[in-house]
Motif scaffolding. Structure first.
Motif, PDB file in Angstrom:
ATOM      1  N   ASN A 174      10.573 -33.225  44.203  1.00 28.35           N
ATOM      2  CA  ASN A 174      11.679 -32.297  44.449  1.00 28.35           C
ATOM      3  C   ASN A 174      11.077 -30.980  44.925  1.00 28.35           C
ATOM      4  OD1 ASN A 174      13.626 -34.100  43.236  1.00 28.35           O
ATOM      5  ND2 ASN A 174      12.894 -33.434  41.232  1.00 28.35           N
ATOM      6  N   TRP A 175      11.481 -30.506  46.095  1.00 26.78           N
ATOM      7  CA  TRP A 175      10.884 -29.283  46.652  1.00 26.78           C
ATOM      8  C   TRP A 175      11.979 -28.251  46.886  1.00 26.78           C
ATOM      9  CZ3 TRP A 175       6.050 -27.517  47.255  1.00 26.78           C
ATOM     10  CH2 TRP A 175       5.866 -26.398  48.060  1.00 26.78           C
ATOM     11  N   CYS A 176      11.769 -27.047  46.349  1.00 23.18           N
ATOM     12  CA  CYS A 176      12.691 -25.941  46.606  1.00 23.18           C
ATOM     13  C   CYS A 176      12.173 -25.145  47.802  1.00 23.18           C
ATOM     14  CB  CYS A 176      12.810 -25.033  45.389  1.00 23.18           C
ATOM     15  SG  CYS A 176      13.782 -23.538  45.731  1.00 23.18           S
ATOM     16  N   PRO A 177      12.907 -25.127  48.920  1.00 26.96           N
ATOM     17  CA  PRO A 177      12.414 -24.419  50.108  1.00 26.96           C
ATOM     18  C   PRO A 177      12.451 -22.899  49.965  1.00 26.96           C
ATOM     19  CG  PRO A 177      14.602 -25.321  50.514  1.00 26.96           C
ATOM     20  CD  PRO A 177      14.165 -25.837  49.177  1.00 26.96           C
ATOM     21  N   PHE A 178      13.192 -22.381  48.988  1.00 28.10           N
ATOM     22  CA  PHE A 178      13.214 -20.934  48.784  1.00 28.10           C
ATOM     23  C   PHE A 178      12.010 -20.496  47.955  1.00 28.10           C
ATOM     24  CE2 PHE A 178      14.340 -17.183  46.252  1.00 28.10           C
ATOM     25  CZ  PHE A 178      14.656 -16.291  47.261  1.00 28.10           C
ATOM     26  N   PRO A 197       3.635 -45.686  57.695  1.00 22.73           N
ATOM     27  CA  PRO A 197       3.193 -44.296  57.867  1.00 22.73           C
ATOM     28  C   PRO A 197       4.223 -43.330  57.266  1.00 22.73           C
ATOM     29  CG  PRO A 197       3.970 -45.197  59.947  1.00 22.73           C
ATOM     30  CD  PRO A 197       3.931 -46.339  58.976  1.00 22.73           C
ATOM     31  N   GLU A 198       3.797 -42.076  57.046  1.00 20.71           N
ATOM     32  CA  GLU A 198       4.648 -41.105  56.360  1.00 20.71           C
ATOM     33  C   GLU A 198       4.713 -39.773  57.109  1.00 20.71           C
ATOM     34  OE1 GLU A 198       2.628 -41.050  52.625  1.00 20.71           O
ATOM     35  OE2 GLU A 198       3.633 -42.862  51.875  1.00 20.71           O
ATOM     36  N   PRO A 199       5.171 -39.776  58.342  1.00 21.09           N
ATOM     37  CA  PRO A 199       5.246 -38.495  59.069  1.00 21.09           C
ATOM     38  C   PRO A 199       6.308 -37.573  58.470  1.00 21.09           C
ATOM     39  CG  PRO A 199       6.363 -40.222  60.295  1.00 21.09           C
ATOM     40  CD  PRO A 199       5.686 -40.908  59.135  1.00 21.09           C
ATOM     41  N   ALA A 200       5.959 -36.320  58.242  1.00 20.79           N
ATOM     42  CA  ALA A 200       6.896 -35.329  57.730  1.00 20.79           C
ATOM     43  C   ALA A 200       7.400 -34.477  58.880  1.00 20.79           C
ATOM     44  CB  ALA A 200       6.227 -34.445  56.690  1.00 20.79           C
ATOM     45  N   VAL A 201       8.721 -34.321  58.968  1.00 27.79           N
ATOM     46  CA  VAL A 201       9.291 -33.545  60.065  1.00 27.79           C
ATOM     47  C   VAL A 201       9.997 -32.290  59.566  1.00 27.79           C
ATOM     48  CG1 VAL A 201       9.509 -35.540  61.583  1.00 27.79           C
ATOM     49  CG2 VAL A 201      11.403 -34.950  60.049  1.00 27.79           C
ATOM     50  N   ILE A 202      10.010 -32.082  58.239  1.00 31.49           N
ATOM     51  CA  ILE A 202      10.623 -30.886  57.653  1.00 31.49           C
ATOM     52  C   ILE A 202       9.527 -30.083  56.970  1.00 31.49           C
ATOM     53  CG2 ILE A 202      12.282 -30.015  55.958  1.00 31.49           C
ATOM     54  CD1 ILE A 202      13.928 -32.558  56.463  1.00 31.49           C
ATOM     55  N   ALA A 203       9.473 -28.797  57.263  1.00 30.48           N
ATOM     56  CA  ALA A 203       8.443 -27.910  56.723  1.00 30.48           C
ATOM     57  C   ALA A 203       8.811 -27.453  55.315  1.00 30.48           C
ATOM     58  CB  ALA A 203       8.282 -26.705  57.647  1.00 30.48           C
ATOM     59  N   PRO A 204       7.849 -26.854  54.575  1.00 32.76           N
ATOM     60  CA  PRO A 204       8.137 -26.356  53.221  1.00 32.76           C
ATOM     61  C   PRO A 204       9.269 -25.326  53.160  1.00 32.76           C
ATOM     62  CG  PRO A 204       5.769 -26.499  53.551  1.00 32.76           C
ATOM     63  CD  PRO A 204       6.401 -26.782  54.888  1.00 32.76           C
ATOM     64  N   ASP A 205       9.547 -24.639  54.293  1.00 30.31           N
ATOM     65  CA  ASP A 205      10.638 -23.660  54.272  1.00 30.31           C
ATOM     66  C   ASP A 205      11.990 -24.289  54.599  1.00 30.31           C
ATOM     67  OD1 ASP A 205      10.471 -24.171  56.972  1.00 30.31           O
ATOM     68  OD2 ASP A 205      10.055 -22.099  57.573  1.00 30.31           O
ATOM     69  N   GLY A 206      12.019 -25.628  54.768  1.00 28.63           N
ATOM     70  CA  GLY A 206      13.270 -26.332  55.007  1.00 28.63           C
ATOM     71  C   GLY A 206      13.638 -26.474  56.469  1.00 28.63           C
ATOM     72  N   ARG A 207      12.884 -25.833  57.373  1.00 27.52           N
ATOM     73  CA  ARG A 207      13.137 -25.966  58.805  1.00 27.52           C
ATOM     74  C   ARG A 207      12.324 -27.127  59.372  1.00 27.52           C
ATOM     75  NH1 ARG A 207      15.378 -21.722  61.803  1.00 27.52           N
ATOM     76  NH2 ARG A 207      16.222 -20.045  60.507  1.00 27.52           N
ATOM     77  N   GLY A 233      11.131 -25.510  64.403  1.00 24.87           N
ATOM     78  CA  GLY A 233      11.669 -24.175  64.188  1.00 24.87           C
ATOM     79  C   GLY A 233      13.164 -24.140  63.956  1.00 24.87           C
ATOM     80  N   LEU A 234      13.851 -25.223  64.302  1.00 24.02           N
ATOM     81  CA  LEU A 234      15.309 -25.257  64.098  1.00 24.02           C
ATOM     82  C   LEU A 234      15.636 -25.502  62.634  1.00 24.02           C
ATOM     83  CD1 LEU A 234      16.524 -27.473  67.105  1.00 24.02           C
ATOM     84  CD2 LEU A 234      16.365 -24.967  67.005  1.00 24.02           C
ATOM     85  N   THR A 235      16.834 -25.079  62.250  1.00 23.21           N
ATOM     86  CA  THR A 235      17.327 -25.482  60.938  1.00 23.21           C
ATOM     87  C   THR A 235      17.676 -26.972  61.012  1.00 23.21           C
ATOM     88  OG1 THR A 235      19.657 -25.047  61.419  1.00 23.21           O
ATOM     89  CG2 THR A 235      18.329 -23.202  60.558  1.00 23.21           C
ATOM     90  N   GLN A 236      17.814 -27.598  59.856  1.00 20.21           N
ATOM     91  CA  GLN A 236      18.173 -29.026  59.864  1.00 20.21           C
ATOM     92  C   GLN A 236      19.558 -29.239  60.477  1.00 20.21           C
ATOM     93  OE1 GLN A 236      17.233 -31.306  56.225  1.00 20.21           O
ATOM     94  NE2 GLN A 236      16.096 -29.486  55.559  1.00 20.21           N
ATOM     95  N   GLU A 237      20.463 -28.301  60.241  1.00 19.70           N
ATOM     96  CA  GLU A 237      21.807 -28.428  60.823  1.00 19.70           C
ATOM     97  C   GLU A 237      21.738 -28.379  62.347  1.00 19.70           C
ATOM     98  OE1 GLU A 237      26.255 -26.396  60.438  1.00 19.70           O
ATOM     99  OE2 GLU A 237      24.524 -25.476  59.453  1.00 19.70           O
ATOM    100  N   GLU A 238      20.962 -27.437  62.881  1.00 18.12           N
ATOM    101  CA  GLU A 238      20.822 -27.324  64.339  1.00 18.12           C
ATOM    102  C   GLU A 238      20.161 -28.577  64.918  1.00 18.12           C
ATOM    103  OE1 GLU A 238      20.231 -22.444  64.447  1.00 18.12           O
ATOM    104  OE2 GLU A 238      18.495 -23.796  64.311  1.00 18.12           O
ATOM    105  N   GLU A 264      14.730 -30.361  48.910  1.00 17.76           N
ATOM    106  CA  GLU A 264      14.158 -31.246  49.910  1.00 17.76           C
ATOM    107  C   GLU A 264      13.208 -32.226  49.228  1.00 17.76           C
ATOM    108  OE1 GLU A 264      14.899 -31.591  52.927  1.00 17.76           O
ATOM    109  OE2 GLU A 264      16.177 -29.831  53.146  1.00 17.76           O
ATOM    110  N   PRO A 265      13.458 -33.524  49.343  1.00 23.73           N
ATOM    111  CA  PRO A 265      12.429 -34.475  48.920  1.00 23.73           C
ATOM    112  C   PRO A 265      11.290 -34.413  49.948  1.00 23.73           C
ATOM    113  CG  PRO A 265      14.621 -35.519  49.070  1.00 23.73           C
ATOM    114  CD  PRO A 265      14.695 -34.209  49.791  1.00 23.73           C
TER     115      PRO A 265
END
Length: 802
Positions: free
Chosen positions: A173-177, A289-299, A309-314, A350-351
């Motif tokens: 469980n990851w808190c992006p804030f 494989p385990e590619p990560a496409v979301i950064a620790p800040d949630g973008r 650089g986009l938000t997940q919504e964008e 974010e998982p």
């Protein structure tokens, strides 16, 4: 005594007196049998809530009774450092100054936390005092005290040297804030409205494809497979083929896995191992494989290509538009589902796969499982024992690291040559290459890692102290069910690992107190009730009584009525005590009449019931038996029956009444400590406080008189209900006249109508008890109540000559 009972003055005075006189204190050198509760350490920044209040009412009732029974009691107080909660509070404080912790640096930030705690922390112990909790406050411990930190470091090194602590990339469980991993308890789950999007993943080798449904299109660039259930006939021919992932146009396999739910969406699951716990498990089983496409800040990160650089919504909107243009978006529909948020900042969790420190549970849990199976530790109620056992049996490896600055920094150091050192204190040089350029691991330990040591680290472990020898193992712990996995079970396996014994024998899992309308108590929902407000309005004794009456094995709605009942009981006791204390008699048993023998028998019978109920942690029925003894038996029957003798200055009656009152106060004290201590202090010849007076010993001198007033009470019930007078003689008539005062009531009872009513009630009760299904399935106390009513109806009918 004052003419009116004012709990606010009485309670605060006795709280100060008991503590000042050292009556809460535990002393190892006293010896003798012990009773120990290591109270769950609250958040150092926290405030008293209703769960705390119930927890304290339960535990303190037992501690006070055991203290009176001669046990060397220890009720241990203290705080945990609440890593993320405390850091969050201080970071909010910094934000008001336009700063972040990074502006200060780690050392200065830690100093700021200590200063903040000095100003705003540790207030909850004052609130614990308000409810009358008799904790040994001079023993207050904090998980960041130097000695406690040493214990935590010892525990880590011990586990590391056994090979049970390791680093690994796993999903958490990851808190992006806050940019840290979180435990399950640090999350809240809320229902949200999303869109469920259906995308077609075309087959690589021909026409058609597999349609999947997802609420998170932004994670599609991280897809590495599509999974279906092996028994799902719809996809029998798809397994083993490849499909094309939309937007990134990656070729991925269609695989079969038992964990796929054929009922969700289309029954086909996009597999994104880096961003979903189920997908992660599937990916590890199939070596994906385990590619990560979301950064620790949630973008979106660089792995997401032009989405970076986009938000997940964008990013999700761009992927949906891309698929729609190409005919790969089949449909979108409304979808309501539950998502996890950070409890502190309410950011969406974010998982993520992250390099974390872990504690292997495979060997550590085995002795604890045996202890639960052999019932060396017993959870109450039984359903929670089963849950505790099951959750420990299935316990995954424990993520013990947090990416915070406040907490116990891991005792791990690295040298420039890549060597890893683990030690309780900072080493001077690398043991392998002698380098003195050491860098300490920045992560801190999960707060629950240190809390797992609470029952013995508070007693001086790892040193061999008199306290540790006297008070470990303890006896009891009481807490809420949501931390069975996070704290209770961990204390058990830690105690067995480090102390070779369980930390306690019983665990009470108390009710969750809901708002009066049945919703959960919450400040944000406006449903919270501050127990300090309840205490201010009704008194601590009434609040304790009400909470104990509400307690059960199920969740309960908060009841002001139960608290008010406690307040009325305190007032009734206070007023009757003023009457009995008015004559200036000695405290001595000189019973001469049947009502005196009866009340002494009732007091002893209730003592036995109390001991049985509290031994079984049945607090609700325990306080109800006290209510009946005090309000009904002592005040309404006994006191009213002896009033004529008291008004005639009968010294024997006055002395016996005070002796009976003294016994009653001893029984009431663990539940309602303040009002009972105040009345006790007004009894003549007091040489000690009630808090340390002896618990009443069994006394069968008057046991044969326990039912002596049954006929009179049944006659009173008939008269009050129907106006019919039952023929009584002698003492029974005297008591009836003194208590019921029939001459004050204009009654013209109809005996035949009352007899007919009783016959109907008898017929109804006999019918219910003849119903085998009712007797077999209804709660025991309901069946017993029906039997008791049937016997009473028969006695009342006999009294009317029916």
């Amino acid at each position: 005594m004052e003419p009116l009972y004012k709990p606010e003055g009485v309670e605060e005075r006795w709280q100060e007196t008991w503590e000042a006189e050292g009556l809460y204190e535990a002393h190892a050198e006293r010896g003798g049998p012990t009773f120990v509760i290591a109270h769950p350490p609250p958040n150092v920044t926290g405030e008293l809530h209703m769960g705390h209040a119930l927890q304290l009412a339960l535990a303190d009732t037992l501690v006070r009774m055991k203290r009176m029974q001669g046990f060397n009691t220890l009720f241990q107080p203290g705080y945990d450092h609440a890593g993320i909660s405390t850091q969050n509070a201080v970071e909010k404080d910094l934000a008001r100054e336009g700063k972040t912790r990074h502006d200060l640096g780690r050392e200065a930030f830690e100093a700021r936390v200590w200063e903040w705690l000095r100003l705003y922390g540790r207030t909850i112990m004052t609130q614990f005092r308000r409810i009358g909790a008799s904790l040994d406050y001079r023993r207050e411990r904090f998980t960041m005290d130097d000695d406690y930190v040493r214990a935590v470091m010892r525990f880590f090194v011990h586990l590391y040297e056994k090979g049970w602590i390791f680093q690994a990339n796993r999903i958490i469980n990851w808190c992006p804030f806050h940019e840290t991993s979180l435990s399950d308890l640090e999350l809240v789950h809320v229902d949200v409205d999303d869109a469920l999007s259906y995308f077609t993943y075309p087959f690589v080798d021909g026409e058609g494809g597999v349609t999947i449904a997802t609420a998170r299109p932004a994670t599609i660039p991280g897809d590495v497979a599509v999974a279906v259930h092996p028994d799902d006939e719809r996809y029998r021919d798809a397994v083993g083929r490849e499909v094309v992932v939309p937007y990134v146009e990656r070729h991925v396999p269609v695989i079969a896995d038992d964990e796929v739910d054929p009922e969700f969406g289309t029954g086909a699951l996009k597999v994104t191992p880096a961003h979903d716990p189920l997908d992660f498990a599937i990916g590890r089983r199939h070596d994906l494989p385990e590619p990560a496409v979301i950064a620790p800040d949630g973008r979106m990160n660089e792995e997401a290509g032009d989405l970076a650089g986009l938000t997940q919504e964008e990013a999700g909107e761009r992927i949906v538009a891309w698929a729609k243009e190409r005919g790969l978006l089949e449909k979108r529909e409304s979808y309501r589902h539950s998502v996890a948020l950070c409890e502190r900042c309410e950011s969406r969790i974010e998982p993520l796969i992250s390099l974390q420190w872990w504690c292997s549970m495979e060997e550590l849990k085995k002795p604890a499982l045996s202890a639960l199976e052999e019932r060396q530790v017993v959870y109450h109620p039984e359903s929670q024992h089963r849950f505790a056992t099951d959750s420990l049996e299935n316990a995954p490896d424990w993520n013990i690291s947090r990416q915070l600055w406040w907490g116990h920094q891991l005792p791990v150091w690295y040298c420039p040559n890549g060597h890893e050192l683990v030690a309780e204190t900072e080493p001077e040089a690398c043991a392998e290459c002698d380098s003195t350029e050491l860098r300490r691991e920045e992560d801190v330990l999960d707060t629950w890692f240190s809390s797992a040591l609470w029952p013995f680290a508070t007693l001086g472990w790892p040193d061999d102290t008199p306290d540790l020898r006297a008070y470990y193992p303890g006896d009891l712990n009481t807490t809420a069910r949501e931390i069975i996995r996070l704290w209770e079970n961990r204390m058990i396996f830690s105690g067995l690992e480090l102390m070779d014994d369980v930390p306690f024998r019983d665990v009470i899992i108390h009710s969750t107190v809901l708002a009066p309308d049945g919703r959960r108590m919450s400040k944000s929902l406006g449903t919270g009730i501050d127990p300090l407000d309840v205490i201010a309005d009704h008194g601590a004794d009434a609040t304790r009584y009400g909470l104990l009456k509400m307690s059960s094995t199920q969740d309960v709605r908060f009841s002001y009525g139960a608290v008010e009942e406690g307040r009325k009981l305190a007032n009734k006791l206070w007023n009757i005590s003023r009457l009995l204390l008015g004559g200036g008699a000695a405290v001595e048993l000189r019973p001469k009449t049947i009502e005196e023998q009866w009340i002494l028998a009732r007091i002893d019978a209730t003592r036995a019931v109390l001991e049985e109920r509290l031994a079984g942690f049945d607090f609700s029925h325990a306080v109800q038996s006290l209510y009946r003894l005090t309000f009904d038996d002592f005040c309404d029957w006994y006191a009213e029956a002896i009033k004529p003798r008291l008004y005639d200055r009968d010294e024997d009656a006055a002395a016996t009444a005070l002796a009976a009152l003294e016994r009653l106060l001893r029984l009431l004290h663990p539940v309602m400590p303040h009002v009972t201590e105040e009345i006790w202090s007004n009894l003549p010849g007091r040489e000690s406080r009630l808090i340390i007076a002896t618990w009443p010993e069994p006394d069968e001198s008057f046991a044969s008189d326990v039912g002596a007033l049954d006929r009179v009470q049944e006659a009173a019930g008939i008269f009050r209900r129907s106006g019919v007078l039952v023929e009584l003689e002698g003492d029974e008539q005297r008591i009836f006249s003194a208590v019921v005062k029939p001459e004050r009531v204009q009654a013209n009872g109809n005996e035949e109508a009352e007899r007919e009513r009783l016959r109907k009630e008898i017929s109804r009760a006999e019918g219910m008890l003849a119903n085998e299904r009712f007797v077999a399935n209804a709660p025991e106390d309901v069946v017993a109540g029906e039997r008791e009513k049937l016997e009473r109806y028969r006695r009342e009918l006999d009294a009317l000559g029916g």
